[in-house]
Enzyme design. Structure first.
Site, PDB file in Angstrom:
ATOM      1  N   LYS A 311       0.818  -1.127   0.026  1.00 21.33           N
ATOM      2  CA  LYS A 311       0.205   0.083  -0.054  1.00 21.33           C
ATOM      3  C   LYS A 311       0.849   1.293  -0.040  1.00 21.33           C
ATOM      4  CE  LYS A 311      -4.428  -1.468   1.696  1.00 21.33           C
ATOM      5  NZ  LYS A 311      -3.961  -2.833   2.218  1.00 21.33           N
ATOM      6  N   GLU A 333      -9.920   7.278   4.114  1.00 25.59           N
ATOM      7  CA  GLU A 333     -10.837   6.532   4.898  1.00 25.59           C
ATOM      8  C   GLU A 333     -10.246   5.236   5.037  1.00 25.59           C
ATOM      9  OE1 GLU A 333     -11.230   6.648   1.808  1.00 25.59           O
ATOM     10  OE2 GLU A 333     -10.948   4.289   1.692  1.00 25.59           O
ATOM     11  N   SER A 600       1.790  -9.681  -0.823  1.00 22.69           N
ATOM     12  CA  SER A 600       1.514  -8.410  -0.828  1.00 22.69           C
ATOM     13  C   SER A 600       1.627  -7.918   0.694  1.00 22.69           C
ATOM     14  CB  SER A 600      -0.164  -8.145  -1.087  1.00 22.69           C
ATOM     15  OG  SER A 600      -0.730  -9.175  -0.075  1.00 22.69           O
TER      16      SER A 600
HETATM   17  C1  LIG Z   1      -5.084  -4.014   1.709  1.00 23.38           C
HETATM   18  C2  LIG Z   1      -4.346  -5.216   1.449  1.00 23.38           C
HETATM   19  C3  LIG Z   1      -4.507  -6.065   0.486  1.00 23.38           C
HETATM   20  C4  LIG Z   1      -5.851  -5.850  -0.634  1.00 23.38           C
HETATM   21  O1  LIG Z   1      -6.020  -4.752  -1.333  1.00 23.38           O
HETATM   22  P1  LIG Z   1      -5.569  -4.811  -2.785  1.00 23.38           P
HETATM   23  O2  LIG Z   1      -5.975  -3.368  -3.149  1.00 23.38           O
HETATM   24  O3  LIG Z   1      -6.548  -5.691  -3.517  1.00 23.38           O
HETATM   25  O4  LIG Z   1      -4.181  -5.241  -3.175  1.00 23.38           O
HETATM   26  C5  LIG Z   1      -3.663  -7.120   0.221  1.00 23.38           C
HETATM   27  N1  LIG Z   1      -3.018  -7.565   0.771  1.00 23.38           N
HETATM   28  C6  LIG Z   1      -2.317  -6.589   1.959  1.00 23.38           C
HETATM   29  C7  LIG Z   1      -1.215  -7.017   2.652  1.00 23.38           C
HETATM   30  C8  LIG Z   1      -2.901  -5.644   2.223  1.00 23.38           C
HETATM   31  O5  LIG Z   1      -2.488  -4.785   3.271  1.00 23.38           O
END
Ligand SMILES: *Cc1c(COP(=O)(O)O)cnc(C)c1O
Length: 618
Positions: A311, A333, A600
């Protein structure tokens, strides 16, 4: 033998115009490019032809057009008598003819299947293994031959082992959607191009042929969207109050300008390097690959970024844009708090004022993230309206933006919201895919065979996928949260289960009830717990470029433990959904194939959730 890729590029949907009764209609159909015509030898049909009529029609046809004779429970002698007199290329059986009855004439044949509820297409195809193709028609009690009605095309399973000819109620108006959903080998049309029973209409045939050809997948350019109004096909756009139109236009201008501005890009890259810690590694998970016994698995380590997830890439990009636009106040938000923390982090980094809107319910549930945001200097404002969760916080943030437009920049955390947010967030996140492309070429000397990423709003997934979309040999899987199961209603999988609607300023797939009310979602991972999805994913699903699948809470938890134990990496529960699906794909591929999974985020934030789920007290 063509590769799957080549057939995808070359194959076009063929057209058969059925129920021709007049030579002039056959001529027009041929001139407009039909591949086949159908002659009906079923006396009860209004489109039945005699042997003499059939011969007159065949006489005017140019070579290369296939002539198919249609029969419904006809006597073998009757069929043989026609075959003796006129040169039919193929037979089509539309009644209850058995496989033996269909093959006795030594002619290629098509067998029709009526799509009654509960039909087993796979079993039918096995029974009629000698058929050249299966024609799917709608079922109407008591009607034999063509019915002229459509059936639910979604009920046809993908990847059938025989060519499928789609029939039943096709018209120039619905053909685009039919081809898009089914990609059939051929389509069969009759009544839909007539001006009266048995009388074909040249203008309707022309419109039909044109629509079939523009529905072909080969024309798709995956990387030139959205259009100027923010549309990805029928998705995206700008659905906001009048007062927000101007600020969004201003934002669009700035984003389009600065994403081509070399000093802006240099500053962005510098921060990604020195503040975020990029490039993030691409890691070959050797032990886990061996354990699964198939493809080689590589992990894109977004978990190693500063703040522990992807993010931050987008938050830095938007904060820098705010600075260039002369805005010194950031609002955002947040639901679970992860995006709030990212926004508060960049606000601290750039010395900006920061207000985070959060439902009071969520504030209660996410105390640690709330404290983290406050430590970073952000003001967390509780939203008491509605259900006191994410969507109410979103409305509040929008209201704040309208009233403080002069000094305020609204940071959205995923590829959702009104245009230009979905495109802008994607562009900031494509650093993931661009790095991955270079890294895998160095590490493995080739492109990957498959990409897998979890999908909440879809920003980490599109960030990985986008730079590979035009490489058609790569299969892509977006993994939604199936929660307790897709059929329990307790999930967060709009692409797998729902229909299009409008949410957060754009049109997309949306979990809602019959009255359009947004439904409650559930997932063990807070970051996937969102009822909508980015509009670009909605489009990529419809055009078939990306396959959207789902993993349950339980499957994600298992994968969470697997990776932790086997590789010494604790993945975020969101990312664990992608890992769970990888466990299904990897064993089916050879050892020389490559899968890249987007990791992610890291799982340190989730260990309390995991412990609680498993009944362990820490
Ligand atoms: C917020 C988040 C997501 C989901 O958000 P996307 O916009 O779909 O990428 C996925 N993995 C992690 C670690 C997150 O913090």
């Amino acid at each position: 033998m063509l590769t799957k890729n080549q057939t995808e590029i070359l194959s076009r949907t063929r057209v058969k115009i059925c129920g021709i009764t007049r030579p002039q209609d056959a001529q027009v159909a041929a001139e407009l490019g039909t591949d086949a015509i159908g002659l009906v030898f079923y006396q009860q049909s209004p489109r039945a032809v005699s042997i003499e009529q059939a011969q007159a029609i065949i006489d005017v046809l140019p070579p290369f057009i296939t002539v198919v004779g249609l029969f419904v429970n006809a006597k073998p002698q009757f069929i043989q008598q026609i075959l003796d007199k006129i040169p039919l290329d193929a037979l089509q059986f539309h009644g209850e003819e058995s496989p033996a009855e269909c093959c006795r004439f030594n002619k290629p044949y098509i067998k029709a299947l009526r799509m009654q509820p509960g039909v087993d297409i796979h079993a039918f195809i096995e029974d009629y293994a000698s058929a050249q193709a299966i024609l799917l028609d709608s079922y109407m009690k008591g009607v034999k031959g063509g019915t002229g009605a459509t059936f639910d095309w979604q009920q046809v399973p993908p990847h059938l082992s025989k060519p499928i000819i789609l029939a039943g109620g096709l018209t120039p108006e619905n053909i685009t959607e039919a081809v898009r959903i089914l990609h059939p080998y051929a389509v069969d049309i009759s009544g839909g191009v007539e001006s009266a029973k048995g009388v074909k209409d040249a203008a309707k045939i022309a419109a039909f042929m044109k629509r079939v050809s523009i529905s072909m997948p080969k024309k798709i350019n995956y990387t030139n969207l959205p259009d100027d109004n923010g549309h990805f096909g029928q998705y995206g756009g700008i659905f906001v109050a009048e007062t927000l139109i101007k600020p969004l236009e201003e934002l669009k201008q700035a984003y389009e300008h600065y994403l081509k501005d070399s000093s802006f890009l240099a500053e962005f890259n510098d921060d990604l390097h020195h503040f975020v810690g990029r490039p993030s590694p691409l890691y070959h998970a050797v032990r886990w690959s061996k354990q699964l016994g198939g493809a080689q698995i590589y992990l894109k380590r977004e978990d190693l970024n500063h703040t522990g997830a992807h993010k931050i890439n987008n938050a830095i990009g938007q904060a820098l844009l705010a600075k260039r636009m002369g805005k010194n106040r950031i609002i955002a938000e947040t639901g679970a708090g992860q995006h709030g923390v990212a926004a508060a982090t960049v606000a601290a980094r750039f010395g900006m004022e920061c207000v985070i809107y959060m439902g009071s319910e969520d504030i209660e549930r996410q105390k640690i993230n709330v404290y983290r945001m406050r430590l970073l200097g952000a003001e967390v404002r509780a939203v008491e309206s509605g259900s006191k969760t994410l969507k109410d916080a979103l409305n509040e943030a929008m209201r704040d933006w309208v009233t403080h437009i002069d000094n305020t920049f609204y940071i959205i955390g995923t590829v959702a919201g009104p245009h230009p947010y979905p495109a802008m967030v994607r562009d900031f996140q494509t650093v993931i895919g661009r790095e991955t492309r270079q890294q895998i070429k160095v590490l493995a000397g080739c492109l990957p065979d498959a990409l897998i990423a979890c999908v909440g709003g879809g920003s980490n997934a599109i960030g990985l996928f986008y730079p590979f979309l035009d490489d058609k040999s790569i299969t892509m899987y977006g993994v939604e949260a199936a929660g307790e199961g897709l059929d329990t209603g307790k999930h967060a999988a709009p692409l797998c289960t729902s229909q299009p609607g409008v949410l957060h300023g754009n049109r997309t797939y949306l979990m809602s009830d019959q009255d359009g009310q947004v439904l409650q979602t559930h997932s063990i991972s807070a970051g996937l717990d969102y009822p909508g999805v980015g509009p670009e994913h909605a489009w990529l699903k419809d055009v078939g470029r990306v396959q959207y699948v789902a993993a349950t809470d339980e499957e994600a938890l298992k994968a969470f433990h697997d990776l932790t134990r086997t590789e010494g990496i604790i993945p975020a529960l969101e990312s664990s959904h992608a890992l769970a699906y990888c466990k299904k794909v990897a064993p089916m591929l050879d050892k020389d194939k490559i899968i890249i999974v987007n990791l992610s985020g890291r799982g340190d934030k989730d260990i309390h959730t995991v412990a609680a789920y498993e009944g362990i007290e820490i």
